[in-house]
Design a protein around this motif. Structure first.
Motif: not given
Length: 213
Positions: A28-29, A138-140, A162-164, A170-172
């Motif tokens: 993603l990065v 989506l995976l993230g 932290q998980s949320l 990652t979604t954004v």
């Protein structure tokens, strides 16, 4: 026995899923850096590009149509407002005025097709990111939810939070990458298609004039 086997397989899948989070974030990065560079390139190309206007194209078609020899035709093309790659294609067609009619037409078609392939490759990265960006997002999103839900069951609110956070970030990021990649690809393809249509128009004019010499 079957239950133990199922638990073993589930554990393997869980470990595999958890191990994917870091690569997904890294991708993603990397994708974010690529799309930022692509967006900058789009803006720079938009500012610097000066496509030929419809009036200039019409005038150029007329000037080529009234060319008496190949040197005059090449001079009209060279002095026009076309992009360099467009001029190169048209001049190469003019230089082959002495070959057969069918061969000349096939050669012109091949030159335009080859340039079209080159232009398509310029949007390959962003075309891929249109699909890959949201998929990575989506995976993230899904990967951290497993530990997050497990933490919720034990009352570990900090781990859940932290998980949320990772999931939303990652979604954004993934959706933003996909949206920007779509915009970049869309505009570039529109530009390149218009440029190729101009080349095809002028190439047909050249071929008609050469056939009449």
């Amino acid at each position: 026995m079957i239950i133990q086997g199922t638990e073993t397989l589930t554990s393997i899948i869980h470990i595999f899923s958890e191990s994917l989070l870091t690569p997904v974030v890294v991708l993603l990065v990397v994708s974010g850096v690529i799309i930022i560079l692509a967006l900058g390139g789009l803006i720079n190309e938009y500012i610097s590009r000066k496509p030929i206007s419809s009036n200039d194209l019409e005038n150029l078609v007329r000037r080529i149509s009234f060319s008496n020899n190949v040197d005059q035709m090449k001079s009209e093309i060279t002095n026009s407002n076309l992009f360099n790659y467009q001029k190169e294609i048209l001049i190469r067609i003019a230089n082959n005025y002495d070959i057969g009619c069918d061969a000349r037409k096939a050669f012109a078609s091949e030159l335009i097709s080859a340039e079209e392939t080159i232009l398509i490759k310029k949007t390959n990265k962003t075309d891929i990111l249109v699909r890959v960006g949201p998929s990575l997002g989506l995976l993230g999103t899904l990967i951290p939810l497993g530990p997050g839900l497990a933490a919720l069951g034990t009352g570990d609110i900090a781990t859940l939070a932290q998980s949320l956070t990772i999931a939303f970030d990652t979604t954004v990021t993934g959706l933003t990458i996909g949206a920007l990649a779509f915009v970049v690809s869309k505009y570039k393809k529109q530009w390149y298609e218009a440029e190729l249509i101009d080349v095809e128009t002028l190439a047909e004019t050249e071929l008609e004039v050469i056939n009449n010499w």
